[in-house]
Design an enzyme around this catalytic site. Structure first.
Site, short mmCIF file in Angstrom:
data_model
loop_
_atom_site.label_atom_id
_atom_site.label_comp_id
_atom_site.label_asym_id
_atom_site.label_seq_id
_atom_site.Cartn_x
_atom_site.Cartn_y
_atom_site.Cartn_z
N SER A 35 22.73 83.33 113.40
CA SER A 35 23.13 81.57 113.67
C SER A 35 24.29 81.37 114.36
O SER A 35 24.49 80.35 114.83
CB SER A 35 23.13 81.05 112.30
OG SER A 35 24.30 81.49 111.60
N ASN B 216 27.47 80.81 100.91
CA ASN B 216 26.54 79.84 100.45
C ASN B 216 27.28 78.26 100.24
O ASN B 216 26.95 77.54 100.45
CB ASN B 216 25.60 79.98 99.03
CG ASN B 216 24.79 81.18 99.43
OD1 ASN B 216 24.63 81.63 100.36
ND2 ASN B 216 24.32 81.65 98.22
N THR C 114 6.89 35.10 119.52
CA THR C 114 6.20 35.81 118.57
C THR C 114 4.72 36.38 119.20
O THR C 114 4.41 35.67 120.06
CB THR C 114 5.75 35.03 117.13
OG1 THR C 114 4.79 34.05 117.78
CG2 THR C 114 6.98 34.29 116.52
N HIS C 115 4.36 37.76 118.95
CA HIS C 115 3.43 38.29 119.58
C HIS C 115 3.67 38.24 121.11
O HIS C 115 2.58 38.49 121.89
CB HIS C 115 1.82 37.32 119.37
CG HIS C 115 1.76 37.08 117.83
ND1 HIS C 115 1.16 37.93 116.97
CD2 HIS C 115 2.03 35.78 117.13
CE1 HIS C 115 0.92 37.25 115.81
NE2 HIS C 115 1.65 36.10 115.98
N SER D 267 13.42 55.04 142.75
CA SER D 267 12.40 55.61 143.04
C SER D 267 12.53 56.51 144.41
O SER D 267 12.94 55.91 145.29
CB SER D 267 10.77 54.69 143.06
OG SER D 267 9.85 55.37 143.78
N LYS E 104 12.30 49.73 144.47
CA LYS E 104 12.37 49.70 143.07
C LYS E 104 13.91 50.16 142.48
O LYS E 104 14.66 50.76 143.02
CB LYS E 104 11.57 51.02 142.52
CG LYS E 104 10.15 50.97 142.69
CD LYS E 104 9.57 50.29 141.40
CE LYS E 104 8.49 51.08 140.94
NZ LYS E 104 8.23 51.18 139.57
N ASN F 94 14.84 51.05 138.67
CA ASN F 94 14.11 51.34 137.33
C ASN F 94 15.28 51.45 136.17
O ASN F 94 16.22 51.64 136.42
CB ASN F 94 13.48 52.52 137.50
CG ASN F 94 12.33 52.52 138.40
OD1 ASN F 94 11.79 51.57 138.80
ND2 ASN F 94 12.03 53.84 139.04
N GLU G 190 14.66 53.30 129.04
CA GLU G 190 13.64 53.88 128.73
C GLU G 190 13.74 55.28 128.13
O GLU G 190 13.06 55.80 127.09
CB GLU G 190 12.84 54.25 130.10
CG GLU G 190 11.95 52.83 130.72
CD GLU G 190 11.44 53.12 131.90
OE1 GLU G 190 11.26 54.26 132.55
OE2 GLU G 190 11.05 52.11 132.59
N TYR H 168 20.10 78.71 97.10
CA TYR H 168 20.16 78.82 98.53
C TYR H 168 19.21 79.59 98.91
O TYR H 168 18.91 80.69 98.19
CB TYR H 168 21.53 79.41 98.91
CG TYR H 168 21.65 79.75 100.49
CD1 TYR H 168 21.91 78.66 101.41
CD2 TYR H 168 21.26 80.96 100.87
CE1 TYR H 168 21.72 78.95 102.61
CE2 TYR H 168 21.19 81.11 102.24
CZ TYR H 168 21.58 80.19 103.09
OH TYR H 168 21.54 80.21 104.30
N GLN I 214 19.18 77.52 106.64
CA GLN I 214 19.93 77.60 108.17
C GLN I 214 19.17 76.68 109.32
O GLN I 214 19.86 76.41 110.12
CB GLN I 214 20.01 78.94 108.36
CG GLN I 214 20.47 79.49 109.62
CD GLN I 214 20.75 80.85 109.91
OE1 GLN I 214 21.57 81.66 109.19
NE2 GLN I 214 20.05 81.59 110.73
N LYS J 123 20.56 73.16 110.89
CA LYS J 123 21.70 72.90 111.91
C LYS J 123 21.15 72.40 113.03
O LYS J 123 21.89 71.31 113.72
CB LYS J 123 22.60 74.09 112.11
CG LYS J 123 23.53 74.57 110.69
CD LYS J 123 24.27 75.65 110.82
CE LYS J 123 24.60 75.90 109.29
NZ LYS J 123 23.44 76.00 108.47
N1 ARG Z 1 24.12 80.81 108.38
C1 ARG Z 1 23.77 80.85 106.99
C2 ARG Z 1 23.29 79.25 107.00
O1 ARG Z 1 23.53 78.70 107.77
C3 ARG Z 1 25.22 80.67 106.13
C4 ARG Z 1 24.83 80.99 104.71
C5 ARG Z 1 24.38 82.72 104.59
N2 ARG Z 1 24.44 82.69 103.17
C6 ARG Z 1 23.32 83.92 102.70
N3 ARG Z 1 23.19 84.12 101.57
N4 ARG Z 1 22.84 84.34 103.61
O2 ARG Z 1 22.72 78.83 106.05
#
Ligand code: ARG
Length: 490
Positions: free
Chosen positions: A51, A138, A183-184, A305, A311, A313, A318, A345, A350, A353
């Site tokens: 990660s 964890n 309205t509408h 454009s 144009k 825009n 948007e 956990y 993971q 994120k």
């Molecule tokens: N990269 C893991 C996460 O984002 C970290 C925690 C890892 N813990 C584990 N027991 N593998 O959740």
């Protein structure tokens, strides 16, 4: 010669001693958990599991949390003062080296926690191996993510506050800028630009309150929960919580490592911000169109454009409207990820994120750009006022005029309906008809009707709290100013 160990490619000529050395080193540096394994991790598995490419964002939080952890370990007599000092010094030097660009967060580590710990051990040796005493990744990742989200709740609140300030300025300057309310998407009754902007002020004010609410509920510290069952060390969790600015420690270690409610609450609040920005964008796009011309978006916030030279825009509006989808997507993604996870956990978490980081970046950018666009946007107040005079926005007031002279409302409604038909036929506004024409439809009309249904009267007589009348708008603006002044502290 090339070979790989635990998913790492190593290019090295080696003899058996060197191999063993490398093997030891890599197990300890890149992975925190090699001891129990006899086979190397498949490269794809390693990559799929890693990660660091995204959780490197948690670098500062990881260091901050680790420092608090060792300070607490020392206070509890679990580490010596020298060990604590060495670890804090090592962590601080890693932080400054990364900040100064001297140290790269390299992707050969599994995650940001491994990167920091391996670097620490590299720098200070054996003392570094004690950093993780009484801690699991964890509770570590639960803490890092919480610290990160908590900072971002504040950052988003700051962007919201800046937008509220811009809105309040438009409100103060346009108490008598008449425009049609809809309205509408059909002209309904006259209002003012101040009143219309005030509606958005209320929305973004609620967004700020939601952020404060998220902050308050999430502000409990998971550190010390271990893998999920606490630890046997005499940790002082309240102390580490206070070092990190939390209200206190979380009260169930299993929940602490498995809880991502605060991420979901934050994403839900962010989704609401985007829904408001998107509605506002939609109005800006309509108002900026050739048909309306209520506003003109500044050149700096428009694009051209490639084929049509005339144009200009409203791309920023948007895009803000369009990006709402990816923020909702983040919310739905995490709600779905979390719904089937047994305690405590699981690696699914993971996945919290990348989408969260993306949503945060998106919302901050959108708020910032939208505010810039709003501050530089030109309001064509004459066009707004002319538009309010056409389209029978004073029809309700004309009916009320008759009611005040004894006509039952339902009859008055019918009479004004006929009047509108007549006006459409003649291509005139109600107040452009002669008194004879008016009296031909109802003899109750007298000369004072023109004053009674003028734009100014229609707006100024609406004086219940929340309505567009200038006096009551001034009161509301005062209250909203007090709200903004009260914000400072969260
Ligand atoms: N990269 C893991 C996460 O984002 C970290 C925690 C890892 N813990 C584990 N027991 N593998 O959740």
């Amino acid at each position: 010669m090339t070979f790989s160990i635990k998913g790492l490619k190593i290019v090295e000529k080696y003899d058996s001693i060197k191999f063993r050395f490398n093997n030891w080193r890599i197990l300890n540096m890149a992975q925190l958990w090699g001891g129990r394994f006899t086979k190397e991790t498949d490269q794809l598995v390693y990559d799929f599991n890693a990660s660091i490419s995204f959780d490197k964002r948690l670098f500062a939080q990881d260091i901050e949390g680790s420092i608090a952890h060792v300070v607490m370990l020392e206070k509890q007599g679990i580490l010596t003062c020298e060990e604590k000092d060495a670890i804090v010094k090592g962590l601080t030097s890693i932080r400054s080296d990364v900040e100064e660009g001297k140290l790269n967060i390299s992707h050969e580590y599994e995650d940001i926690h491994s990167f920091v710990e391996a670097n620490l051990i590299d720098r200070i040796g054996d003392a570094g191996k004690k950093l993780h005493t009484g801690r699991s990744r964890n509770d570590q990742v639960a803490l890092d993510m919480k610290l990160y989200v908590r900072n971002e709740v504040v950052a988003v609140t700051e962007e919201l506050t800046a937008l509220l300030e811009s809105l309040l300025a438009v409100m103060e300057n346009n108490l008598n800028t008449y425009m049609p309310g809809f309205t509408h998407l059909q002209k309904a009754q006259p209002t003012t630009l101040s009143h219309h902007m005030g509606a958005y002020f209320e929305m973004f004010k609620r967004d700020v309150l939601r952020m404060q609410d998220v902050y308050k509920r999430m502000n409990y510290c998971p550190l010390g929960s271990g893998a999920f069952a606490g630890t046997t060390y005499p940790l002082d969790r309240a102390y580490s919580a206070s070092l990190l600015g939390f209200e206190g420690p979380t009260l169930n270690s299993m929940d602490s490592v498995a809880d991502r409610d605060y991420v979901i609450e934050f994403l839900s609040a962010l989704s609401m911000v985007m829904m408001h920005l998107s509605r506002f964008s939609e109005e800006v796009i309509i108002w900026n169109s050739n048909e309306y011309r209520f506003v003109e978006i500044d050149d700096a916030f428009s694009t051209g454009s490639s084929i049509m030279p005339q144009k200009k825009n409203p791309d920023i509006a948007e895009l803000v409207r369009g990006k709402t989808g990816r923020v909702y997507g983040a919310l739905v993604s995490i709600l779905t990820t979390m719904k089937g996870i047994p305690l405590a956990y699981n690696k699914d978490m993971q996945e919290d994120k990348e989408v969260t980081f993306d949503a945060i970046d998106t919302v901050k950018d959108c708020l910032h750009l939208f505010n810039g666009m709003l501050k530089t946007m030109k309001f064509n107040t004459n066009i707004m006022e002319t538009s309010a005079m056409r389209g029978f926005t004073n029809a309700t007031d004309a009916a009320d005029y008759l009611v005040n002279r004894g006509v039952p409302f339902r009859d008055a409604h019918g009479i004004i309906g006929q009047l509108v038909l007549y006006c459409i036929d003649k291509g005139k506004a109600i107040d452009e008809l002669s008194i004879e024409e008016l009296q031909a439809i109802s003899p109750v009309f007298e000369n004072d009707v023109y004053e009674a249904i003028s734009l100014k009267t229609c707006v100024e007589k609406r004086l219940t709290i929340g309505a567009p009348g200038q006096k009551v708008m001034e009161e509301v603006i005062k209250m909203n100013k007090e709200f903004l002044n009260s914000l400072g502290q969260m």
